[in-house]
Design a protein around this motif. Structure first.
Motif, mmCIF file in Angstrom:
data_model
loop_
_atom_site.group_PDB
_atom_site.id
_atom_site.type_symbol
_atom_site.label_atom_id
_atom_site.label_comp_id
_atom_site.label_asym_id
_atom_site.label_seq_id
_atom_site.Cartn_x
_atom_site.Cartn_y
_atom_site.Cartn_z
ATOM 1 N N TYR A 54 0.726 -1.213 -0.096
ATOM 2 C CA TYR A 54 0.055 0.105 -0.122
ATOM 3 C C TYR A 54 0.674 1.309 -0.005
ATOM 4 C CZ TYR A 54 -3.253 -3.565 0.991
ATOM 5 O OH TYR A 54 -4.251 -4.613 0.769
ATOM 6 N N GLY A 55 1.998 1.300 -0.594
ATOM 7 C CA GLY A 55 2.909 2.235 -0.751
ATOM 8 C C GLY A 55 3.421 2.928 0.536
ATOM 9 N N THR A 56 3.734 1.997 1.426
ATOM 10 C CA THR A 56 4.302 2.617 2.754
ATOM 11 C C THR A 56 5.635 1.951 2.640
ATOM 12 O OG1 THR A 56 2.153 2.083 3.587
ATOM 13 C CG2 THR A 56 4.020 2.352 5.188
ATOM 14 N N PRO A 57 6.775 3.064 2.282
ATOM 15 C CA PRO A 57 7.942 2.423 2.404
ATOM 16 C C PRO A 57 8.619 2.176 3.786
ATOM 17 C CG PRO A 57 7.924 4.664 1.186
ATOM 18 C CD PRO A 57 6.302 4.362 1.986
ATOM 19 N N PHE A 58 9.373 1.107 3.740
ATOM 20 C CA PHE A 58 9.666 0.554 4.927
ATOM 21 C C PHE A 58 10.994 -0.295 5.075
ATOM 22 C CE2 PHE A 58 8.734 -1.076 9.328
ATOM 23 C CZ PHE A 58 8.230 -0.236 9.741
ATOM 24 N N THR A 59 11.682 -0.247 5.971
ATOM 25 C CA THR A 59 13.175 -0.661 6.116
ATOM 26 C C THR A 59 13.149 -1.966 7.227
ATOM 27 O OG1 THR A 59 14.513 0.920 5.194
ATOM 28 C CG2 THR A 59 15.446 -0.597 6.501
ATOM 29 N N GLU A 113 -1.624 -2.645 -10.032
ATOM 30 C CA GLU A 113 -2.165 -1.929 -11.222
ATOM 31 C C GLU A 113 -0.857 -1.565 -12.136
ATOM 32 O OE1 GLU A 113 -6.016 0.159 -12.950
ATOM 33 O OE2 GLU A 113 -5.601 0.412 -10.862
ATOM 34 N N GLU A 114 -1.040 -1.782 -13.601
ATOM 35 C CA GLU A 114 -0.012 -1.291 -14.356
ATOM 36 C C GLU A 114 -0.283 0.269 -14.887
ATOM 37 O OE1 GLU A 114 -0.631 -4.237 -17.586
ATOM 38 O OE2 GLU A 114 0.763 -5.450 -16.911
ATOM 39 N N VAL A 115 0.652 0.990 -15.079
ATOM 40 C CA VAL A 115 0.445 2.164 -15.501
ATOM 41 C C VAL A 115 1.012 2.316 -17.127
ATOM 42 C CG1 VAL A 115 0.362 3.349 -13.556
ATOM 43 C CG2 VAL A 115 2.438 3.237 -14.450
ATOM 44 N N TYR A 163 2.163 6.634 0.065
ATOM 45 C CA TYR A 163 2.071 7.254 -1.103
ATOM 46 C C TYR A 163 0.912 6.392 -1.870
ATOM 47 C CZ TYR A 163 4.724 3.695 -3.479
ATOM 48 O OH TYR A 163 5.495 2.619 -4.255
ATOM 49 N N GLN A 164 0.479 7.169 -3.461
ATOM 50 C CA GLN A 164 -0.403 6.566 -4.206
ATOM 51 C C GLN A 164 -0.242 7.365 -5.160
ATOM 52 O OE1 GLN A 164 -4.854 7.343 -4.181
ATOM 53 N NE2 GLN A 164 -4.764 5.241 -3.451
ATOM 54 N N PHE A 165 0.192 6.571 -6.288
ATOM 55 C CA PHE A 165 0.656 7.101 -7.831
ATOM 56 C C PHE A 165 -0.623 6.934 -8.867
ATOM 57 C CE2 PHE A 165 2.520 6.481 -11.960
ATOM 58 C CZ PHE A 165 3.513 8.101 -12.037
ATOM 59 N N VAL A 166 -1.200 7.977 -9.280
ATOM 60 C CA VAL A 166 -2.133 7.780 -9.959
ATOM 61 C C VAL A 166 -2.078 8.225 -11.493
ATOM 62 C CG1 VAL A 166 -4.702 8.652 -10.230
ATOM 63 C CG2 VAL A 166 -3.636 8.452 -8.073
ATOM 64 N N GLN A 167 -2.363 7.627 -12.538
ATOM 65 C CA GLN A 167 -2.107 8.007 -13.856
ATOM 66 C C GLN A 167 -3.608 8.770 -14.405
ATOM 67 O OE1 GLN A 167 -0.737 5.137 -16.908
ATOM 68 N NE2 GLN A 167 -0.612 6.936 -18.345
ATOM 69 N N GLU A 168 -3.526 9.796 -14.519
ATOM 70 C CA GLU A 168 -4.768 10.688 -14.983
ATOM 71 C C GLU A 168 -4.904 10.860 -16.165
ATOM 72 O OE1 GLU A 168 -6.645 11.744 -12.428
ATOM 73 O OE2 GLU A 168 -5.420 12.063 -10.708
ATOM 74 N N GLY A 169 -3.980 10.670 -17.249
ATOM 75 C CA GLY A 169 -4.064 10.728 -18.772
ATOM 76 C C GLY A 169 -2.930 10.252 -19.389
ATOM 77 N N LYS A 207 -9.117 -1.592 0.619
ATOM 78 C CA LYS A 207 -7.940 -1.342 0.265
ATOM 79 C C LYS A 207 -7.422 0.078 -0.079
ATOM 80 C CE LYS A 207 -8.956 -5.530 -2.064
ATOM 81 N NZ LYS A 207 -9.232 -6.423 -3.130
ATOM 82 N N ARG A 208 -6.007 0.234 0.168
ATOM 83 C CA ARG A 208 -5.427 1.466 -0.310
ATOM 84 C C ARG A 208 -4.483 1.098 -1.270
ATOM 85 N NH1 ARG A 208 -6.615 2.360 5.073
ATOM 86 N NH2 ARG A 208 -7.675 4.353 5.445
ATOM 87 N N PRO A 209 -4.756 0.880 -2.688
ATOM 88 C CA PRO A 209 -3.650 0.535 -3.685
ATOM 89 C C PRO A 209 -2.635 1.835 -3.522
ATOM 90 C CG PRO A 209 -5.786 1.135 -4.728
ATOM 91 C CD PRO A 209 -6.372 1.091 -3.217
ATOM 92 N N TYR A 210 -1.530 1.364 -4.011
ATOM 93 C CA TYR A 210 -0.483 2.503 -4.116
ATOM 94 C C TYR A 210 -0.388 2.986 -5.597
ATOM 95 C CZ TYR A 210 3.242 -1.087 -5.592
ATOM 96 O OH TYR A 210 3.835 -2.052 -5.964
ATOM 97 N N ILE A 211 -0.958 2.106 -6.594
ATOM 98 C CA ILE A 211 -1.136 2.424 -7.882
ATOM 99 C C ILE A 211 -2.647 2.447 -8.476
ATOM 100 C CG2 ILE A 211 -0.383 2.042 -10.427
ATOM 101 C CD1 ILE A 211 1.955 0.798 -9.235
ATOM 102 N N ILE A 212 -3.056 3.688 -8.886
ATOM 103 C CA ILE A 212 -4.560 3.560 -9.693
ATOM 104 C C ILE A 212 -4.163 4.167 -10.948
ATOM 105 C CG2 ILE A 212 -6.880 4.928 -9.472
ATOM 106 C CD1 ILE A 212 -6.524 4.942 -6.761
#
Length: 427
Positions: A99-104, A325-327, A353-359, A408-413
């Protein structure tokens, strides 16, 4: 020869990978009190050597221990590290998470050996053995010497365009790996391309990781590679949590090295039979950074009854929340979601974080930042490397990324709906 060399190296170096494989082989599928004894050991170790678990002295059963998550660890990070280890002697594992939560995470040498043993033991279910020539469709890198010694080929799926697909088809033809291991989406895309070329390969096994393997995708892979793919449920911080069996493709839980619970979505109680619940894991060998009742963020349904394969182990009927999800880049080529994951792994001071493709060339990066975040330029430069220099990336900062209706909180939409197969069939 490589299997023999591996055994000789084990003997000389004192490593115990094969011994751990035998531990799994001798214990898996058998009813013993092994889990209880190992839980008691890790709990006592955590109480004695970490600040966070020092207050757990009154907890004697697994169910009495509180459930923790990444937020809990981030807020108390140093308190989770065991005083019994020096950081410089540990393995550092960085992950962006589901879910886009960077972690070590930090792993001990013993834990790392356990992980390697799990890969070997469960890999045997797909005809992967020590020394078997295999290919990885994953975003990872190794030295040429290591690749040679492990009889391994890397087919990194950063951009799934026609040129890359044809290159991988040639690699399969010329180098002839016997087993294919990698991201489900990358393997399915390659399989579709191979089918579109009226081609096929005969492999001994296919192992899919990191994403859900649907029945539709299973059939596509079978058609292209003449092998039934088996899905592996694994994470970098833990290891192999579950693996599909060849007979019924049920995800059998690794109850030798872990205790895996499926808890109610809202309460820390077991989910009802047949009900979707949260996957909560207790690692019985995470001595460097103990993880007791850790909420992975994944969702699953625990199976009922006994699998026809004969293994008397609990299994997952459904795993959800692992679809990445693919972009698409500015030219319309498919980009693996794991390119996004890899680019964000070492970015500091990002809670989520969440990365969104708008166009076609417009993207939005939504970030929950902490402390003094200053990674905007680094992120933009990295993303433009695989999206294209003309990619417009807008940054947005928030205190919360709301979940979808599913929870869910997907990190890619990807809001630009387009079939990933278009980039394969454009010829």
């Amino acid at each position: 020869m490589r299997a023999l060399a591996f055994k000789i190296k084990e003997s000389i170096s004192g490593r115990r990978v094969l011994k751990n494989v035998e531990d799994l082989r001798n214990s898996y599928g058998k009813k013993t009190d092994l889990q209880e004894r190992r839980f008691a050991n890790i709990l006592q170790h955590a109480i004695k050597t970490t600040e966070f678990y020092s207050s757990y002295g009154g907890y004697f059963t697994l169910q009495s221990c509180p459930v923790i998550d990444k937020q809990t660890i981030k807020e108390n990070y140093d308190q989770f590290l065991s005083r019994g280890f020096l950081k410089e002697n540990l393995y550092k594992m960085t992950t962006s998470g589901s879910y886009g939560t960077p972690f070590t995470f930090y792993l001990s040498k013993e834990k790392k050996l356990k992980q390697q043993a799990e890969v070997i033991y469960f890999g045997e279910w797909s005809n992967y053995f020590v020394g078997t020539k295999h290919a990885y469709l994953m975003t990872k890198s190794k030295s040429k010497l290591k690749l040679f010694f492990q009889n391994e080929i890397i087919m990194a799926p950063y951009t799934l365009d026609l040129q890359w697909l044809e290159q991988q088809r040639n690699i399969l033809r010329k180098q002839k790996p016997k087993v294919l291991i990698g991201y489900t989406s990358a393997i399915v895309t390659l399989a579709n391309y191979i089918i579109s070329k009226k081609d096929n390969f005969i492999l001994d096994g296919v192992i899919t990781v990191s994403e859900v393997l649907s029945e539709e995708h299973r059939e596509i892979i079978k058609k292209a590679f003449r092998a039934t793919p088996l899905s592996r449920y694994s994470t970098q911080e833990f290891g192999v949590l579950a693996n599909e069996c060849p007979q019924e493709t049920k995800h059998h839980l690794n109850n030798v090295n872990y205790i895996i619970e499926i808890l109610d979505i809202d309460k820390d109680i077991p989910a009802k039979p047949g009900e979707l619940g949260r996957v909560v894991v207790t690692d019985l060998f995470s001595h460097a950074m103990p993880l007791i009742r850790y909420d992975t963020g994944d969702l699953a349904i625990l199976g009922q009854g006994t699998c026809k394969c004969g293994l008397e182990t609990p299994y997952l009927e459904v795993i959800s929340g692992r679809l990445v999800e693919e972009v698409f880049d500015v030219n319309g080529n498919t980009v693996s979601g794991f390119a996004v994951n890899g680019a964000m792994q070492d970015i500091e001071n990002v809670l989520q974080y969440q990365f969104v493709q708008e166009g076609e060339n417009e993207y939005r990066m939504i970030i929950i930042k902490i402390n003094n975040f200053d990674g905007e330029n680094k992120i933009k430069a990295r993303f433009q490397e695989f999206l294209g220099r003309n990619a417009k990336i807008i940054f947005e900062y928030t205190d919360e990324i709301p979940p979808l209706k599913s929870g869910k909180r997907p990190y890619i939409i990807n809001k630009m709906k387009k079939s990933s197969s278009l980039s394969v069939n454009r010829q």
